[in-house]
Design an enzyme around this catalytic site. Structure first.
Site, PDB file in Angstrom:
ATOM      1  CG  ASP A  14       6.888  -9.137   7.800  1.00 25.41           C
ATOM      2  OD1 ASP A  14       6.268  -8.071   7.893  1.00 25.41           O
ATOM      3  OD2 ASP A  14       6.999  -9.771   6.738  1.00 25.41           O
ATOM      4  CG  HIS A 206       8.565 -12.516   2.812  1.00 28.57           C
ATOM      5  ND1 HIS A 206       9.274 -12.357   3.985  1.00 28.57           N
ATOM      6  CD2 HIS A 206       7.465 -11.718   2.943  1.00 28.57           C
ATOM      7  CE1 HIS A 206       8.637 -11.503   4.780  1.00 28.57           C
ATOM      8  NE2 HIS A 206       7.538 -11.099   4.166  1.00 28.57           N
ATOM      9  CB  CYS A 239      -1.418  -6.571   5.222  1.00 25.42           C
ATOM     10  SG  CYS A 239      -1.222  -5.620   3.719  1.00 25.42           S
TER      11      CYS A 239
HETATM   12 ZN    ZN Z   1       6.516  -9.396   4.863  1.00 20.12          ZN
END
Ligand code: ZN
Length: 305
Positions: A14, A206, A239
């Site tokens: 991630d 998460h 993000c």
């Molecule tokens: Zn994530």
């Protein structure tokens, strides 16, 4: 209820997936080995996706082969479909994380198919591989707390998806706050209902710290019984829908939170902070948003946790 906390490192996956610069294969392998040395017992090493969709993981097979036999670590990898699962298993990765979004719009944007079609892929994988004693499958439900396109994602929508996944025989499901919309009240509502309706499922959390609530969410989740948490060393990541924002909750911040409450994590905080310093050196372009790395440990803190 499982008492011990399980912290799963997702930084190599991630954390790196949104980085525009390609991280050399030897650096990825070094990161995974350092994380194992700091006490992480499960590490997501990347995603078996096409290089066209995430170029960062074009070397995933090489990384997998280099770390598959690390002592005392379970390497896991994300797979969006059966082809990804086949590749992961061929590289010796037997812990598969299948992911799709509760929100149709996000699933189309992410894997270019409807959640129903993702479920069909999952069914296919479960049919093919769950007989193999050494293979385990965890399902990640992305956008379980909100979607950048559709906005609110209701608890009812999450429960419907959990039901469909559970019906396939999957025993582990993680609710993902993919874009940092979650807050403690939503965490409580969603997980409590999940526990009540699906007592046989092991749920995990998460959280992303996009809006500063990841630690608060983790604490609420712990209080109501969640024992499995994903985190990323240094808070590495970001993000794509909120440029410049923080990534996952930082592993060392989460460890610090739980250790300060007397909950043993088995991690070496000093080593985790050393990894952050190393990352800052080798990836100056990466955003490390963890608080502990920026502030340092308080003087009175005992490092032998
Ligand atoms: Zn994530």
């Amino acid at each position: 209820m499982m008492k011990k906390i399980k912290i799963i490192e997702v930084g190599p996956r991630d954390g790196l997936q949104n980085l525009e610069t390609f991280v050399p294969t030897d650096k990825k392998i070094a990161l995974i080995k350092k994380l194992a040395g700091a006490g992480l017992k499960e590490i997501q090493i990347g995603s078996f996706v096409s290089p066209q969709s995430i170029a960062q993981f074009r070397d995933i097979e090489e990384v997998a082969k280099a770390v598959r036999r690390l002592r005392s670590v379970v390497p896991s990898a994300l797979v969006p479909n059966r082809r990804g699962a086949e590749k992961a298993l061929a590289c010796g990765i037997s812990r598969l994380i299948f992911f799709f979004s509760v929100s149709s719009k996000h699933n189309y944007a992410n894997v270019k198919q409807s959640p129903q079609d993702s479920l069909k892929e999952l069914k296919n994988i479960c049919r093919t591989y769950t007989d193999l004693a050494s293979t385990s499958i965890r399902v990640d439900l992305a956008t379980a707390f909100g979607c950048p396109f559709a906005g609110n994602v209701t608890t009812a929508a999450v429960l419907r998806m959990v039901e469909k996944v559970a019906a396939l025989g999957v025993q582990e499901i993680t609710l993902c706050d993919t874009v940092g919309f979650g807050h403690p009240k939503a965490v409580e509502e969603k997980f409590r209902k999940c526990f009540r309706l699906f007592p046989e499922i092991r749920f995990g959390a998460h959280f992303h710290n996009t809006r500063g609530l990841a630690q608060a969410n983790a604490l609420r989740a712990w209080d109501i019984g969640i024992r499995s948490f994903d985190s990323s060393v240094g808070g590495l990541g970001g993000c794509p829908y909120a440029p410049g924002s923080s990534g996952n909750v930082a592993t060392e911040d989460l460890v610090y939170l739980f250790e300060s409450m007397g909950i043993k994590t088995g991690m070496d905080l000093k080593k985790l902070l050393n990894i952050c310093a190393w990352l800052k050196q080798i990836l100056p372009q990466a955003k490390l948003s963890g608080s502990l790395f920026q502030a340092g440990l308080p003087r009175t803190h005992k490092l032998s946790c």
